[in-house]
Design an enzyme around this catalytic site. Structure first.
Site, PDB file in Angstrom:
ATOM      1  N   GLU A 129       9.120 -26.196   4.727  1.00  0.00           N
ATOM      2  CA  GLU A 129       7.937 -25.639   5.432  1.00  0.00           C
ATOM      3  C   GLU A 129       7.107 -26.654   5.839  1.00  0.00           C
ATOM      4  O   GLU A 129       6.669 -27.484   5.318  1.00  0.00           O
ATOM      5  CB  GLU A 129       7.458 -24.786   4.264  1.00  0.00           C
ATOM      6  CG  GLU A 129       6.010 -24.033   4.602  1.00  0.00           C
ATOM      7  CD  GLU A 129       6.011 -23.092   5.883  1.00  0.00           C
ATOM      8  OE1 GLU A 129       6.873 -22.246   5.752  1.00  0.00           O
ATOM      9  OE2 GLU A 129       5.226 -23.558   6.779  1.00  0.00           O
TER      10      GLU A 129
ATOM     11  N   GLY B 120       2.804 -19.700   3.175  1.00  0.00           N
ATOM     12  CA  GLY B 120       2.779 -18.064   2.782  1.00  0.00           C
ATOM     13  C   GLY B 120       3.331 -17.659   3.861  1.00  0.00           C
ATOM     14  O   GLY B 120       3.708 -16.256   3.602  1.00  0.00           O
TER      15      GLY B 120
ATOM     16  N   LYS C  91      -4.739  -5.484   7.137  1.00  0.00           N
ATOM     17  CA  LYS C  91      -5.032  -4.212   6.507  1.00  0.00           C
ATOM     18  C   LYS C  91      -6.233  -4.478   5.707  1.00  0.00           C
ATOM     19  O   LYS C  91      -6.865  -3.244   5.480  1.00  0.00           O
ATOM     20  CB  LYS C  91      -3.747  -3.973   5.608  1.00  0.00           C
ATOM     21  CG  LYS C  91      -2.513  -3.290   6.582  1.00  0.00           C
ATOM     22  CD  LYS C  91      -2.396  -4.032   7.801  1.00  0.00           C
ATOM     23  CE  LYS C  91      -1.388  -3.476   8.843  1.00  0.00           C
ATOM     24  NZ  LYS C  91      -1.260  -4.437   9.817  1.00  0.00           N
TER      25      LYS C  91
ATOM     26  N   GLY D 229      -0.225  -2.930  22.411  1.00  0.00           N
ATOM     27  CA  GLY D 229       1.092  -3.059  21.507  1.00  0.00           C
ATOM     28  C   GLY D 229       0.273  -2.715  19.867  1.00  0.00           C
ATOM     29  O   GLY D 229      -0.849  -2.253  19.807  1.00  0.00           O
ATOM     30  N   ALA D 230       1.011  -2.950  18.696  1.00  0.00           N
ATOM     31  CA  ALA D 230       0.460  -2.727  17.402  1.00  0.00           C
ATOM     32  C   ALA D 230      -0.761  -3.520  17.180  1.00  0.00           C
ATOM     33  O   ALA D 230      -1.739  -3.070  16.536  1.00  0.00           O
ATOM     34  CB  ALA D 230       1.650  -3.045  16.484  1.00  0.00           C
TER      35      ALA D 230
ATOM     36  N   ASP E 144      11.135 -12.986  13.059  1.00  0.00           N
ATOM     37  CA  ASP E 144      10.602 -12.864  14.288  1.00  0.00           C
ATOM     38  C   ASP E 144      11.180 -14.081  15.386  1.00  0.00           C
ATOM     39  O   ASP E 144      11.032 -13.758  16.623  1.00  0.00           O
ATOM     40  CB  ASP E 144       8.780 -13.426  14.273  1.00  0.00           C
ATOM     41  CG  ASP E 144       8.352 -12.453  13.437  1.00  0.00           C
ATOM     42  OD1 ASP E 144       8.834 -11.419  13.246  1.00  0.00           O
ATOM     43  OD2 ASP E 144       7.056 -12.313  13.625  1.00  0.00           O
TER      44      ASP E 144
ATOM     45  N   HIS F  82       2.867  21.420  -3.423  1.00  0.00           N
ATOM     46  CA  HIS F  82       1.857  22.002  -2.598  1.00  0.00           C
ATOM     47  C   HIS F  82       0.298  21.886  -3.246  1.00  0.00           C
ATOM     48  O   HIS F  82       0.456  22.260  -4.343  1.00  0.00           O
ATOM     49  CB  HIS F  82       2.027  23.602  -2.100  1.00  0.00           C
ATOM     50  CG  HIS F  82       1.057  24.048  -1.387  1.00  0.00           C
ATOM     51  ND1 HIS F  82       0.717  24.089  -0.156  1.00  0.00           N
ATOM     52  CD2 HIS F  82      -0.108  25.163  -1.905  1.00  0.00           C
ATOM     53  CE1 HIS F  82      -0.174  24.829   0.121  1.00  0.00           C
ATOM     54  NE2 HIS F  82      -0.862  25.343  -0.724  1.00  0.00           N
TER      55      HIS F  82
END
Ligand SMILES: Cc1cc2nc3c(=O)[nH]c(=O)nc-3n(C[C@H](O)[C@H](O)[C@H](O)COP(=O)(O)OP(=O)(O)OC[C@H]3O[C@@H](n4cnc5c(N)ncnc54)[C@H](O)[C@@H]3O)c2cc1C
Length: 463
Positions: A33, A39, A51, A181-182, A309, A448
């Site tokens: 890393e 992380g 978020k 985009g997002a 990615d 419901h």
């Protein structure tokens, strides 16, 4: 020199999942890393911090909208310092948990930036100098980095990218978001939620252009109803400082127009982080900027895998994890020289969600993908403004849509624009995973009143 069975470059979502799986299978594994902070993107600068800030925006929106529920309240603005302190607390917790998992001794965890010297050897430039590492198999899971296309005047004028936005305590009075985009949509929803005046400029004709046109249109309309000015089909001409703010001049329908705001948020894309790896020394081929992979996650070098990615096709965490596990399984087979059929990725239930306001989620095929495959399809939709639970909760923007094969009625895809989109899409993910038809879904009992029972309307129509 130690020779590892499986050497993972990058300890993010894909790398950690792959290393855990391979170590559990008994391989001799190491993860390298290169970042100072461990992380990966999701925890440090992606899903989780975004978020967390969106939760603040949702609280602010709820306070502003409380009067229509009979609740008396006054919105006094958002305290950016408190918002960021809450975020730091959460992210530090997630980050130290991941660091603990990586350092728990199930595999070697090495710090430093890796690059290939040849197809079986890495150079690791670490805190204690340079090391050479050899392995029988590799996983490249180095993720992506922000890429800002050249726009005249943007650098000089100054702007925030998503990393800077996620760290900022300042709530600007007004923001121009570049992109559709997002990340752009979540940023626009965040700023609108915390009380900024927001303009969103998107080059394509639609926001979230990979989704079905009715879905994109509903998101854009929903954003407009939240007060966001959404301009699509624009070409950004130049950016400059004028009129006491940051001015974005753009062309729309042949006419030059402009928007002035206190801040610019640039969310025009990310690219795979392959630059430092010296992939040519390993003979790993690229497709454009991404590493080319087969369904087995093998690159052009069969013993070198890629996941996340860095290879796509969609920059989302659950795919990064699945790809990492597929790669690790196949690496085990190479190391053990087994003759089993290799594991392959299955994108049938490919899932995508955006936590904007309104939120969006989609699973399976889009209409365009179904048409490209020559599949005969039928669709049915149902709006939230005619559904009891969403009406009592006051979330009436958007709809759900189900798509089935016209002959077999097997579910091929689903979309949601509206409340809890990323949660209620999972009903369709489960149905598709078990190859359900619309009739099967219509027969499943639904409590419901719930948001989930909205699926029974399109399911019955398509049965
Ligand atoms: C603002 C934002 C919001 C997002 N929200 C969501 C969401 O809600 N849901 C979702 O599914 N996805 C979301 N994503 C996308 C998601 O974060 C990524 O798809 C995912 O984290 C990618 O995981 P990865 O393992 O491929 O890469 P990463 O997690 O980026 O891991 C790559 C690791 O490799 C290391 N590395 C790079 N080069 C080297 C090298 N040469 N040597 C050693 N180490 C190296 C890096 O330091 C890094 O730790 C969001 C992204 C952003 C930016």
């Amino acid at each position: 020199m130690v020779e590892y069975d499986f050497l993972v470059i990058g300890g993010g979502s894909a790398g950690y999942a792959a290393a855990s799986y391979a170590a559990q299978q008994g391989l001799n594994v190491a993860v390298v890393e290169g970042a100072r902070k461990v992380g990966g993107l999701c925890i440090l600068r992606g899903c989780m911090p975004s978020k967390t800030l969106l939760a603040t925006a949702a609280s602010a929106s709820a306070v502003r909208g409380a009067a229509r529920f009979g609740v008396q309240s006054t919105f006094g603005g958002v305290d950016g310092a408190v918002m960021q302190a809450r975020k730091r607390l959460l992210i530090d917790d997630f980050q130290s948990y991941r660091e603990g998992q990586l350092s728990a001794g199930r595999f070697e965890f090495l710090r430093g930036k890796a690059r290939f010297l040849d197809p079986y050897t890495l150079a690791l430039d670490g805190p204690h100098g340079q090391q050479r590492l050899r392995a029988k198999t590799f996983l490249i899971s180095t993720g992506s980095r922000i890429s800002t296309p050249p726009i005249t005047g943007l650098e000089e004028t100054g702007y925030l990218d998503s990393d800077a936005m996620l760290e900022s305590e300042h709530i600007p009075r007004s923001v121009t978001v570049l992109g559709g985009g997002a990340i752009a949509l979540e940023a626009a929803s965040f700023y609108a939620g915390v009380g900024s005046t927001v303009t969103l400029l998107q080059r394509s004709k639609r926001v979230l252009k990979e989704l079905d046109p009715d879905v994109s249109e509903a998101v854009a309309e929903g954003l407009r109803r939240q007060g966001v000015r959404v301009e699509t089909g624009v070409e950004i001409h130049k950016v400059e400082t004028a009129h006491g703010g940051k001015v974005v001049r753009f062309v729309r329908n042949g006419a030059v127009t402009e928007v002035v705001s206190e801040e610019i948020l640039c969310a025009l894309g990310r690219v795979p982080a392959t630059g430092a790896l010296e992939l040519e020394s390993a003979g790993v081929a690229l497709h454009g900027l991404r590493i080319s992979v087969k369904a087995t996650q093998q690159t052009s070098q069969p013993h070198i895998f890629a996941a996340g990615d860095v290879c796509g096709p969609l920059d989302v965490v659950h795919l990064a994890i699945q790809q990492g596990e597929v790669a690790a399984r196949n690496a085990c087979q190479i190391v053990r020289a087994t003759a089993l059929a290799p594991a392959e990725m299955d994108y049938r239930t490919k899932l995508f969600a955006v936590f904007s306001e309104p939120a969006v989620a989609a699973v399976g095929l889009s209409l365009a993908e179904a048409a490209a495959e020559g599949l005969p399809v039928l669709t049915a939709t149902y709006p939230f403004n005619d559904h009891g639970k969403s009406m009592v909760e006051g979330h009436t923007d958007g709809f759900v849509k189900l798509m089935v094969h016209a002959e077999t009625r097997r579910i091929l895809g689903g979309s949601v624009v509206g409340p809890q989109a990323a949660e209620i899409i999972h009903e369709i993910v489960v149905a598709m995973f078990f190859n359900a038809t619309a009739g099967d879904l219509a027969r499943v009992p639904h409590y419901h009143p719930t948001l989930s029972e909205i699926w029974t309307y399109p399911a019955e129509e398509l049965s």
